[in-house]
Every structure is written in C-alpha cells, then in structure tokens.
Design a protein around this motif. Structure first.
Motif, PDB file in Angstrom:
ATOM      1  N   LEU A 294     -57.367  18.448  34.771  1.00  0.00           N
ATOM      2  CA  LEU A 294     -57.890  17.175  34.259  1.00  0.00           C
ATOM      3  C   LEU A 294     -56.793  16.229  33.796  1.00  0.00           C
ATOM      4  CD1 LEU A 294     -61.023  18.378  32.241  1.00  0.00           C
ATOM      5  CD2 LEU A 294     -60.989  17.105  34.402  1.00  0.00           C
ATOM      6  N   GLN A 295     -55.556  16.640  33.852  1.00  0.00           N
ATOM      7  CA  GLN A 295     -54.462  15.756  33.461  1.00  0.00           C
ATOM      8  C   GLN A 295     -54.497  14.490  34.316  1.00  0.00           C
ATOM      9  OE1 GLN A 295     -50.748  17.854  33.627  1.00  0.00           O
ATOM     10  NE2 GLN A 295     -51.271  19.259  31.966  1.00  0.00           N
ATOM     11  N   GLY A 296     -54.332  13.357  33.672  1.00  0.00           N
ATOM     12  CA  GLY A 296     -54.415  12.079  34.364  1.00  0.00           C
ATOM     13  C   GLY A 296     -55.790  11.450  34.297  1.00  0.00           C
ATOM     14  N   ASN A 297     -56.782  12.203  33.810  1.00  0.00           N
ATOM     15  CA  ASN A 297     -58.128  11.664  33.597  1.00  0.00           C
ATOM     16  C   ASN A 297     -58.366  11.478  32.108  1.00  0.00           C
ATOM     17  OD1 ASN A 297     -59.516  11.946  36.416  1.00  0.00           O
ATOM     18  ND2 ASN A 297     -58.487  13.897  36.093  1.00  0.00           N
ATOM     19  N   GLU A 298     -59.296  10.585  31.776  1.00  0.00           N
ATOM     20  CA  GLU A 298     -59.635  10.334  30.380  1.00  0.00           C
ATOM     21  C   GLU A 298     -60.641  11.386  29.924  1.00  0.00           C
ATOM     22  OE1 GLU A 298     -57.873   8.344  28.923  1.00  0.00           O
ATOM     23  OE2 GLU A 298     -57.209   6.837  30.350  1.00  0.00           O
ATOM     24  N   VAL A 299     -60.171  12.366  29.177  1.00  0.00           N
ATOM     25  CA  VAL A 299     -61.032  13.451  28.714  1.00  0.00           C
ATOM     26  C   VAL A 299     -61.702  13.027  27.408  1.00  0.00           C
ATOM     27  CG1 VAL A 299     -61.169  15.878  28.068  1.00  0.00           C
ATOM     28  CG2 VAL A 299     -59.517  15.141  29.806  1.00  0.00           C
ATOM     29  N   LEU A 300     -62.985  12.763  27.481  1.00  0.00           N
ATOM     30  CA  LEU A 300     -63.730  12.335  26.308  1.00  0.00           C
ATOM     31  C   LEU A 300     -63.829  13.453  25.280  1.00  0.00           C
ATOM     32  CD1 LEU A 300     -65.497  10.054  25.063  1.00  0.00           C
ATOM     33  CD2 LEU A 300     -67.454  11.124  26.175  1.00  0.00           C
ATOM     34  N   GLY A 301     -63.993  14.675  25.734  1.00  0.00           N
ATOM     35  CA  GLY A 301     -64.098  15.798  24.811  1.00  0.00           C
ATOM     36  C   GLY A 301     -64.613  17.033  25.515  1.00  0.00           C
ATOM     37  N   THR A 302     -64.873  18.051  24.738  1.00  0.00           N
ATOM     38  CA  THR A 302     -65.396  19.304  25.266  1.00  0.00           C
ATOM     39  C   THR A 302     -66.650  19.700  24.498  1.00  0.00           C
ATOM     40  OG1 THR A 302     -63.972  20.563  23.780  1.00  0.00           O
ATOM     41  CG2 THR A 302     -63.144  20.172  26.002  1.00  0.00           C
ATOM     42  N   VAL A 303     -67.550  20.375  25.167  1.00  0.00           N
ATOM     43  CA  VAL A 303     -68.762  20.899  24.548  1.00  0.00           C
ATOM     44  C   VAL A 303     -68.749  22.409  24.686  1.00  0.00           C
ATOM     45  CG1 VAL A 303     -71.269  21.025  24.684  1.00  0.00           C
ATOM     46  CG2 VAL A 303     -70.136  18.831  24.972  1.00  0.00           C
ATOM     47  N   LEU A 304     -68.845  23.105  23.581  1.00  0.00           N
ATOM     48  CA  LEU A 304     -68.952  24.558  23.608  1.00  0.00           C
ATOM     49  C   LEU A 304     -70.438  24.897  23.642  1.00  0.00           C
ATOM     50  CD1 LEU A 304     -67.406  27.200  23.628  1.00  0.00           C
ATOM     51  CD2 LEU A 304     -67.451  27.192  21.137  1.00  0.00           C
ATOM     52  N   ASN A 305     -70.927  25.232  24.784  1.00  0.00           N
ATOM     53  CA  ASN A 305     -72.345  25.462  25.014  1.00  0.00           C
ATOM     54  C   ASN A 305     -72.702  26.934  24.764  1.00  0.00           C
ATOM     55  OD1 ASN A 305     -74.911  24.571  25.788  1.00  0.00           O
ATOM     56  ND2 ASN A 305     -74.603  25.245  27.883  1.00  0.00           N
ATOM     57  N   LYS A 306     -73.993  27.205  24.608  1.00  0.00           N
ATOM     58  CA  LYS A 306     -74.507  28.554  24.361  1.00  0.00           C
ATOM     59  C   LYS A 306     -73.972  29.124  23.043  1.00  0.00           C
ATOM     60  CE  LYS A 306     -74.833  29.498  29.314  1.00  0.00           C
ATOM     61  NZ  LYS A 306     -74.548  30.471  30.403  1.00  0.00           N
ATOM     62  N   ALA A 307     -73.689  28.262  22.089  1.00  0.00           N
ATOM     63  CA  ALA A 307     -73.207  28.719  20.795  1.00  0.00           C
ATOM     64  C   ALA A 307     -74.361  29.262  19.982  1.00  0.00           C
ATOM     65  CB  ALA A 307     -72.537  27.563  20.041  1.00  0.00           C
ATOM     66  N   ASP A 308     -74.137  30.324  19.234  1.00  0.00           N
ATOM     67  CA  ASP A 308     -75.232  30.966  18.516  1.00  0.00           C
ATOM     68  C   ASP A 308     -75.045  30.941  17.011  1.00  0.00           C
ATOM     69  OD1 ASP A 308     -73.166  32.741  18.339  1.00  0.00           O
ATOM     70  OD2 ASP A 308     -74.150  34.318  19.498  1.00  0.00           O
ATOM     71  N   GLU A 309     -73.996  30.265  16.530  1.00  0.00           N
ATOM     72  CA  GLU A 309     -73.886  30.114  15.087  1.00  0.00           C
ATOM     73  C   GLU A 309     -72.956  28.963  14.778  1.00  0.00           C
ATOM     74  OE1 GLU A 309     -70.311  33.409  14.319  1.00  0.00           O
ATOM     75  OE2 GLU A 309     -72.268  33.637  13.390  1.00  0.00           O
ATOM     76  N   MET A 310     -73.108  28.400  13.595  1.00  0.00           N
ATOM     77  CA  MET A 310     -72.297  27.277  13.178  1.00  0.00           C
ATOM     78  C   MET A 310     -71.060  27.770  12.431  1.00  0.00           C
ATOM     79  SD  MET A 310     -73.481  23.920  11.017  1.00  0.00           S
ATOM     80  CE  MET A 310     -74.666  23.497  12.279  1.00  0.00           C
ATOM     81  N   ARG A 311     -69.903  27.204  12.772  1.00  0.00           N
ATOM     82  CA  ARG A 311     -68.652  27.685  12.179  1.00  0.00           C
ATOM     83  C   ARG A 311     -67.854  26.542  11.587  1.00  0.00           C
ATOM     84  NH1 ARG A 311     -66.358  31.925  16.717  1.00  0.00           N
ATOM     85  NH2 ARG A 311     -68.289  33.095  17.014  1.00  0.00           N
ATOM     86  N   GLY A 312     -68.417  25.818  10.674  1.00  0.00           N
ATOM     87  CA  GLY A 312     -67.641  24.753  10.051  1.00  0.00           C
ATOM     88  C   GLY A 312     -68.475  23.513   9.906  1.00  0.00           C
ATOM     89  N   SER A 313     -67.879  22.475   9.394  1.00  0.00           N
ATOM     90  CA  SER A 313     -68.586  21.220   9.221  1.00  0.00           C
ATOM     91  C   SER A 313     -67.603  20.078   9.270  1.00  0.00           C
ATOM     92  CB  SER A 313     -69.339  21.197   7.882  1.00  0.00           C
ATOM     93  OG  SER A 313     -68.425  21.367   6.817  1.00  0.00           O
ATOM     94  N   ALA A 314     -68.137  18.899   9.424  1.00  0.00           N
ATOM     95  CA  ALA A 314     -67.291  17.703   9.463  1.00  0.00           C
ATOM     96  C   ALA A 314     -67.937  16.643   8.616  1.00  0.00           C
ATOM     97  CB  ALA A 314     -67.116  17.215  10.895  1.00  0.00           C
ATOM     98  N   GLY A 315     -67.148  15.936   7.844  1.00  0.00           N
ATOM     99  CA  GLY A 315     -67.695  14.905   6.991  1.00  0.00           C
ATOM    100  C   GLY A 315     -67.760  13.577   7.675  1.00  0.00           C
TER     101      GLY A 315
END
Length: 315
Positions: A294-315
């Motif tokens: 993906l180098q050279g492309n605008e990577v908006l972000g990543t999604v970690l799918n099939k997650a089964d628990e929450m590990r943190g928070s963001a304000g």
C-alpha cells in the motif's frame, strides 16, 4: 510480485494521464491516517490499530475511537435535498432483515445497539475524507475471509443514515463478488453486463430500500479482472459515479491484496484505502506485506474486524 508491480505502474500512469497532478493536493493525507475500528459479530466490540508503524505490524490494538458529530456538507440544491431523494429510474429492492442478520449486516436498522461501532467508523471516515477533499474509498484486506465486504456494507449503510450524505457501494471484487449475495439482491443486470456493453449503466444501479444509498452490484465473476479494472471503460465509470453529485461518497469493495494484483491495479483510481484485518486470523507478516504493497497510496486507516473484547478507550 513482478506482475503486481507492473500492474500498479500501469494503473498509476493511466491515472496520471487523466488527472494530471490532482492527487498531489492530498499528498499529506497519508500522515493523517486514522485509527478506526468496527465489529460485525454479535457482542463484538470495536478494536482499532494505526494504519502504519510497528504497532500495526505487530497487530496491537491501540485506540478505540469515540463517536462525534459529522458536519453537514454544503452543496448544490440537489445535494441539499438528499434527505428527500425519490428514485425514479433506479430499481428499488426490499431487503430481508433476517437475511441481513444472517450475514451480519447490522447497520440496516438503527434500532440495533451494535450499530454504534459502525457509526464511530463512519464518523472518523467522513471527517478525514472531508478534511482532505476525498470522495472515493477503497476497502480491502490482506487475505480472504477478513470481513471486508461486511465492513464495507455496514459502513455504507451507516453513512446513508446521514441526511446530508449520499453513498454508492460498488462491488469491484470482480473475481468473487459478494455484495449482492450478502444483501440478498435477486439476479438482475449487473456490472459485468454493463462492461460487456449489453446494457446502460442506469440499469445496473439498485436502491436497497434505504434513501441516499445506491448499490452497484455484480453477479458474475470476471476472469481478466485486473485488466478490466484498469480499462478505460472502468476508469470512465469511476469518474462519472464520483463526480455526478457533490454530496456523493463512493465505496469500492476490492479483492484482497495478497491473493491477486486486482486491488493494486485499481487503487490509483481511489482517493484513499481502508484495510480490514481479522482479529486472531491475520498474521503479522500478512499485515507487513499488505502495508508494504500500500505504500504510495493514501491509507485512511485499518479496521480490526471480528474483535471480541474492548481493549482501551479514546477521549
């Protein structure tokens, strides 16, 4: 790998011919990659990882975004009336809620509490794309079975619930089209028929009973898929769908990165890309290889799918 590199070079050259230096205006976008997350399985919470850096390579979840307000998008008179769209030419198909639930398409109904995951994803995606003037988003994954089509569908449905925004979801996974089956759309003229010159494009679009959402489905696999994605008829289609309305966002469901060169062949035509990973399934080496491609492309972000628990928070 050589075939992939050649395909990317050809696609980028074609885009440069048609757009000149337009993509230079978003050159800093890759530095604005967002940590965004979504989940599709019942009781699954959103996990997100940054789009680049060692944390992504290690598959470590760093942040979970919080939902916020999405600013209204100013546009023409047509765009300001998107909340009252009535389809006259586009076929309208009623979807089966039980079929959607079976395929984990949860954003169809706003009464499902699980939709908050995709609403958070929607907020981050729209905010960043508007900041950089991006209107086309490619959704892909390193390998099959990461849930990229499920994420693309739920994201499109969540965006369509915004009264100021219209969205088109195009099934450009030409080797293994799944958007129509996941939605339960009946057999009908589709993208491959348009590309073969059998029907006009207007006969392909489908509205799944939700205002502001249009589906560009495909019902048949195409063998020469990489070449088709770079063909002039396809690039003209992308330009037309993207530019017809100012309020429109276009999401392309692409094939996985590591199995064919199809996604890389098409990516120069998209403003940015969202990478979907499968929690506990996508390996560190697959993430590293995908990010390298993906180098050279605008990577908006990543999604970690099939997650089964929450590990943190963001304000």
């Amino acid at each position: 790998m050589e075939r992939i590199k050649e395909a990317v070079m050809r696609a980028r050259a074609k885009r440069a011919e048609t757009e000149g230096d337009a993509d230079a205006t978003a050159g800093d976008g890759q530095n604005a990659s967002q940590a965004i997350g979504a989940a599709t399985s019942e009781n699954h919470a959103p996990l997100a990882i940054p789009a680049s850096g060692q944390a992504a390579a290690n598959g470590v979840a760093q942040d979970i975004v919080t939902a916020g307000s999405v600013p209204a998008e100013a546009g023409s008179g047509v765009d300001n009336a998107v909340s009252t769209i009535k389809y006259k030419q586009t076929r309208v198909v009623s979807l089966n809620p039980q079929h959607l639930e079976k395929n984990r398409i949860i954003s169809f109904s706003k009464t499902d509490a699980r939709t908050v995951s995709f609403d958070r994803l929607r907020t981050q995606v729209l905010r960043t794309m508007r900041d950089y003037g991006w209107r086309t988003l490619a959704v892909t994954s390193p390998t099959p079975h990461c849930g990229k089509t499920t994420v693309a569908l739920n994201l499109a449905l969540s965006i369509a619930h915004q009264t100021e925004q219209t969205v088109v979801l195009a099934d450009f996974d030409l080797r293994d089209p799944q958007v129509a089956p996941y939605l339960g759309l009946p057999e009908s003229p589709s993208l491959v028929d348009y590309l073969n010159g059998d029907i006009p494009l207007s006969e392909v679009f489908v509205n799944p009973g939700i205002p502001r959402l249009t589906i560009l489905p495909n019902h048949k696999a195409i063998l020469n898929s990489a070449e088709t994605l770079m063909a002039k008829k396809m690039t003209d289609l992308v330009s037309d769908v993207r530019n017809r309305y100012e309020s429109r966002m276009v999401i392309f469901d692409l094939p996985p990165l590591l199995t064919t060169d199809d996604a890389l062949a098409f990516l120069p035509q998209a403003d940015c890309v969202l990478l979907v990973l499968a929690n506990g399934e996508t390996t560190k080496s697959q993430i590293r290889e995908a990010m390298m491609l993906l180098q050279g492309n605008e990577v908006l972000g990543t999604v970690l799918n099939k997650a089964d628990e929450m590990r943190g928070s963001a304000g």
